[in-house]
Design an enzyme around this catalytic site. Structure first.
Site, PDB file in Angstrom:
ATOM      1  N   TYR A 120       8.133   5.688  -9.862  1.00  0.00           N
ATOM      2  CA  TYR A 120       8.502   4.618 -10.121  1.00  0.00           C
ATOM      3  C   TYR A 120       9.386   4.236 -11.086  1.00  0.00           C
ATOM      4  O   TYR A 120       9.945   3.127 -11.433  1.00  0.00           O
ATOM      5  CB  TYR A 120       7.156   3.646 -10.453  1.00  0.00           C
ATOM      6  N   LYS A 167      -2.513  15.836  -7.380  1.00  0.00           N
ATOM      7  CA  LYS A 167      -2.182  16.970  -6.601  1.00  0.00           C
ATOM      8  C   LYS A 167      -1.381  18.050  -7.290  1.00  0.00           C
ATOM      9  O   LYS A 167      -0.366  18.264  -6.963  1.00  0.00           O
ATOM     10  CB  LYS A 167      -1.095  15.901  -5.462  1.00  0.00           C
ATOM     11  N   ASP A 199      -5.472  13.972  -1.598  1.00  0.00           N
ATOM     12  CA  ASP A 199      -5.507  13.514  -0.133  1.00  0.00           C
ATOM     13  C   ASP A 199      -6.870  13.844   0.573  1.00  0.00           C
ATOM     14  O   ASP A 199      -7.621  13.153   1.256  1.00  0.00           O
ATOM     15  CB  ASP A 199      -4.578  14.700   0.649  1.00  0.00           C
ATOM     16  N   ASP A 223      -1.468   3.359  -5.976  1.00  0.00           N
ATOM     17  CA  ASP A 223      -1.117   2.279  -4.941  1.00  0.00           C
ATOM     18  C   ASP A 223      -1.601   2.516  -3.645  1.00  0.00           C
ATOM     19  O   ASP A 223      -2.104   1.765  -3.011  1.00  0.00           O
ATOM     20  CB  ASP A 223       0.449   2.413  -5.154  1.00  0.00           C
ATOM     21  N   ASP A 227      -4.908   0.529  -1.799  1.00  0.00           N
ATOM     22  CA  ASP A 227      -4.829  -0.219  -0.409  1.00  0.00           C
ATOM     23  C   ASP A 227      -5.886   0.617   0.542  1.00  0.00           C
ATOM     24  O   ASP A 227      -6.355  -0.300   1.445  1.00  0.00           O
ATOM     25  CB  ASP A 227      -3.567  -0.012   0.250  1.00  0.00           C
TER      26      ASP A 227
HETATM   27  C1  IPM Z   1       1.655  -3.174  -5.210  1.00  0.00           C
HETATM   28  C2  IPM Z   1       3.054  -3.242  -4.526  1.00  0.00           C
HETATM   29  C3  IPM Z   1       4.183  -2.724  -5.562  1.00  0.00           C
HETATM   30  C4  IPM Z   1       3.711  -1.547  -6.158  1.00  0.00           C
HETATM   31  C5  IPM Z   1       5.584  -2.843  -4.996  1.00  0.00           C
HETATM   32  C6  IPM Z   1       5.823  -4.250  -4.198  1.00  0.00           C
HETATM   33  C7  IPM Z   1       6.640  -2.534  -6.088  1.00  0.00           C
HETATM   34  O1  IPM Z   1       2.870  -2.317  -3.254  1.00  0.00           O
HETATM   35  O2  IPM Z   1       1.546  -4.033  -6.038  1.00  0.00           O
HETATM   36  O3  IPM Z   1       0.657  -2.630  -5.030  1.00  0.00           O
HETATM   37  O4  IPM Z   1       4.086  -0.544  -5.294  1.00  0.00           O
HETATM   38  O5  IPM Z   1       3.041  -1.340  -7.195  1.00  0.00           O
HETATM   39 MN    MN Z   2       0.889  -1.563  -2.999  1.00  0.00          MN
END
Ligand code: IPM
Ligand code: MN
Length: 326
Positions: A120, A167, A199, A223, A227
């Site tokens: 990042y 990893k 993974d 990240d 999710d």
């Molecule tokens: C999150 C989003 C952000 C990240 C993006 C939009 C920069 O995916 O907050 O999870 O990757 O942190």
């Molecule tokens: Mn995200």
């Protein structure tokens, strides 16, 4: 002293869920001073900048910031905002709530995501028509700082262990450094760690989420895995987060702008209201934070709920129900 809260709704459903969370904060502690500022696609359209300097400064100076979401400009907005509060860790709890149709009802995880480096840092280049590169940055200091936070975090929860995701079998130098630094700091503090290749961890989290608790991850892994965990607990509408720095913090739902439902008044405000609960606790209002969390949980269990959770309630209906349960 009155706490100053910067409020940055951003784009899409950010404009709906952030006001909902502010209403809840107002209901628990009318002493807060809210200062609103713009960021995102709409302000870029009108001013040329997705993150006006006054918005960045407001977040840098406020006691805490509540952010919604940004659209196309998300990376231009949220990454500098996270830097503005010097947030070195992104705390992302993922919990299956009673009454929701979670894929894995036994899920109760917290990701502690490295928030400053990894892939990042923006060191991307186009070297030729054929080749593009990305430099991944991992420092001893950021890894140590994250590990110190993780040790305190698990101790505050009455626990003595966490999982380190990495990893390092492939990224020997960068993730090797990350893993070694995190494990060493934990060892020095008497906190146990177990390691997981990221993974394999993704599979294990799907199959046996109950075996995991606090997971410390490099930036991109955090990240992706958070999710994934949103899928386990019934959707992104339920995940709050805190970007914590040494003196400031910024709170935001993990979800984005949801353009498919934006403007309809049906966005689930739970993730943002739960982020507001984290904000309350960060500012030392523990009892109020717990009251908000309890009210959200009771509402998730007994309704009303928004369409993403199978209901037909509006954002306003859910917000009113949470406030009436406070
Ligand atoms: C999150 C989003 C952000 C990240 C993006 C939009 C920069 O995916 O907050 O999870 O990757 O942190
Ligand atoms: Mn995200």
């Amino acid at each position: 002293m009155t706490d100053q809260i910067a409020v940055i709704p951003g784009d899409g459903i950010g404009q709906e869920v952030v006001p909902a969370a502010v209403q809840v904060l107002d209901a628990v502690d009318p002493e807060f001073a809210f200062v609103e500022a713009d960021a995102g696609d709409a302000v870029k359209e009108s001013t040329g900048s997705a993150l006006p300097e006054e918005t960045r400064e407001l977040a840098a100076d406020a006691d805490a910031t509540l952010f919604g979401a940004a659209g196309e400009t998300a990376a231009e907005v949220i990454l500098p905002l996270r830097r503005a509060v010097d947030s070195f860790v992104n705390v992302r709890p993922a919990r299956a709530y009673p009454g929701t149709d979670a894929l894995r009802p036994e899920t109760d995880l917290v990701f502690l995501r490295e928030n400053t480096e990894g892939v990042y840092t923006g060191h991307e280049s186009r070297l030729s028509d054929d080749v593009s590169t990305l430099t991944r940055v991992v420092t001893e200091s950021a890894s140590e700082r994250l590990a110190e936070f993780a040790c305190e975090y698990v101790r505050d929860r009455g626990e003595d262990r966490f999982t380190v995701a990495h990893k390092a079998n492939v990224m020997k130098e960068t993730d090797g450094r990350f893993r070694d630094a995190v494990v060493r700091v934990a060892d020095e503090r008497g906190v146990e760690t177990d390691e997981a290749l990221m993974d394999a961890l993704a599979t294990h989290l799907c199959l046996r989420p109950e075996e995991y608790d606090v997971v410390v991850c490099p930036n991109l892994a955090g990240d992706v895995l958070s999710d994934l965990a949103a899928g386990l607990v019934g959707g992104l509408g339920l995940l709050p987060s805190a970007n914590v720095g040494p003196e400031r913090a910024l709170f935001e739902p993990v979800h984005g702008t949801a353009p498919d439902i934006a403007g309809q008044g049906v966005a689930n405000p739970s993730a943002t209201i739960l982020s507001a609960a984290m904000l309350l606790e960060y500012l030392g209002h523990d009892a109020e934070g717990q009251r908000v969390r309890d009210a959200v949980e009771a509402t998730l269990e007994s309704g009303p709920c928004t369409p993403d959770l199978g209901g037909s309630a509006s954002t306003a209906d859910v917000t009113e129900a949470v406030i009436s349960r406070l």
